[in-house]
Design a protein around this motif. Sequence first.
Motif, PDB file in Angstrom:
ATOM      1  N   MET A   8       0.841  -1.188   0.000  1.00  0.00           N
ATOM      2  CA  MET A   8       0.000   0.000   0.000  1.00  0.00           C
ATOM      3  C   MET A   8       0.882   1.245   0.000  1.00  0.00           C
ATOM      4  O   MET A   8       1.999   1.228   0.506  1.00  0.00           O
ATOM      5  N   CYS A   9       0.347   2.306  -0.589  1.00  0.00           N
ATOM      6  CA  CYS A   9       1.079   3.560  -0.723  1.00  0.00           C
ATOM      7  C   CYS A   9       0.057   4.695  -0.701  1.00  0.00           C
ATOM      8  O   CYS A   9      -1.003   4.581  -1.320  1.00  0.00           O
ATOM      9  N   LYS A  10       0.374   5.762  -0.012  1.00  0.00           N
ATOM     10  CA  LYS A  10      -0.530   6.910   0.036  1.00  0.00           C
ATOM     11  C   LYS A  10      -0.223   7.874  -1.114  1.00  0.00           C
ATOM     12  O   LYS A  10       0.936   8.190  -1.364  1.00  0.00           O
ATOM     13  N   GLU A  11      -1.279   8.332  -1.784  1.00  0.00           N
ATOM     14  CA  GLU A  11      -1.149   9.469  -2.677  1.00  0.00           C
ATOM     15  C   GLU A  11      -1.576  10.683  -1.856  1.00  0.00           C
ATOM     16  O   GLU A  11      -2.682  10.705  -1.311  1.00  0.00           O
ATOM     17  N   VAL A  12      -0.690  11.662  -1.747  1.00  0.00           N
ATOM     18  CA  VAL A  12      -0.974  12.871  -0.977  1.00  0.00           C
ATOM     19  C   VAL A  12      -0.960  14.051  -1.946  1.00  0.00           C
ATOM     20  O   VAL A  12       0.081  14.374  -2.526  1.00  0.00           O
TER      21      VAL A  12
ATOM     22  N   TYR B 257      -5.734   2.669  -7.767  1.00  0.00           N
ATOM     23  CA  TYR B 257      -6.758   3.058  -6.805  1.00  0.00           C
ATOM     24  C   TYR B 257      -8.113   2.563  -7.296  1.00  0.00           C
ATOM     25  O   TYR B 257      -8.469   2.787  -8.460  1.00  0.00           O
ATOM     26  N   LYS B 258      -8.831   1.880  -6.421  1.00  0.00           N
ATOM     27  CA  LYS B 258     -10.182   1.430  -6.748  1.00  0.00           C
ATOM     28  C   LYS B 258     -11.168   2.482  -6.262  1.00  0.00           C
ATOM     29  O   LYS B 258     -11.186   2.825  -5.068  1.00  0.00           O
TER      30      LYS B 258
ATOM     31  N   GLN C  58      -2.627   1.092  -4.105  1.00  0.00           N
ATOM     32  CA  GLN C  58      -1.717  -0.044  -4.237  1.00  0.00           C
ATOM     33  C   GLN C  58      -0.507   0.416  -5.044  1.00  0.00           C
ATOM     34  O   GLN C  58      -0.662   1.014  -6.119  1.00  0.00           O
ATOM     35  N   LEU C  59       0.676   0.153  -4.540  1.00  0.00           N
ATOM     36  CA  LEU C  59       1.897   0.473  -5.259  1.00  0.00           C
ATOM     37  C   LEU C  59       2.111  -0.573  -6.347  1.00  0.00           C
ATOM     38  O   LEU C  59       2.235  -1.767  -6.061  1.00  0.00           O
TER      39      LEU C  59
END
Length: 160
Positions: free
Chosen positions: A3-7, A34-35, A21-22
């Motif tokens: 998992m990875c955050k988009e900020v 991203y779903k 998801q990375l």
Amino acid sequence: MDMCKEVKHRLDGRKDIFECQLIALEKNWGILKYKIKEYRQVYNIDLSPGDITFAFYWQGRSYNLYVWLSAGNSIIAYYFNIIDGLTLSVNRFEYRDLVADILVIPGKAPVILDMEEIPEGIENSLACYIERGIEEVTKNYSGIISEAERLLRRSYNDKV
């Protein structure tokens, strides 16, 4: 599944965070998946729960690219954000969204969106950066999309 955050930092100071998801992270580029969880409408595009966003980021470029796919894997549209300040790491992709966007619906010309939302009094250098980014995308969107599709095929096991 990593998992990875988009900020996403907005010009008005707000911040949006999405759990993604990375898919890939290389020295100068990365891909997130991203779903979509809730119904959204962007311009005249309907995005529904279960639709997928593949998000592409490149260091040194003035844009990122979202490829929107239906739950059945059909391309809905391509959506470019004009950005700066991109940092990529295994657990966080972070950037500043500069408001202007370019929407490309397959088979149609690009549409520039949200120019009216750029704050009045924006620094001239930032306004010029945004204009250059828009020009780069509108001239080269087809090649950028082809590059993104190649990177995704190379990086992702499922067929798009």
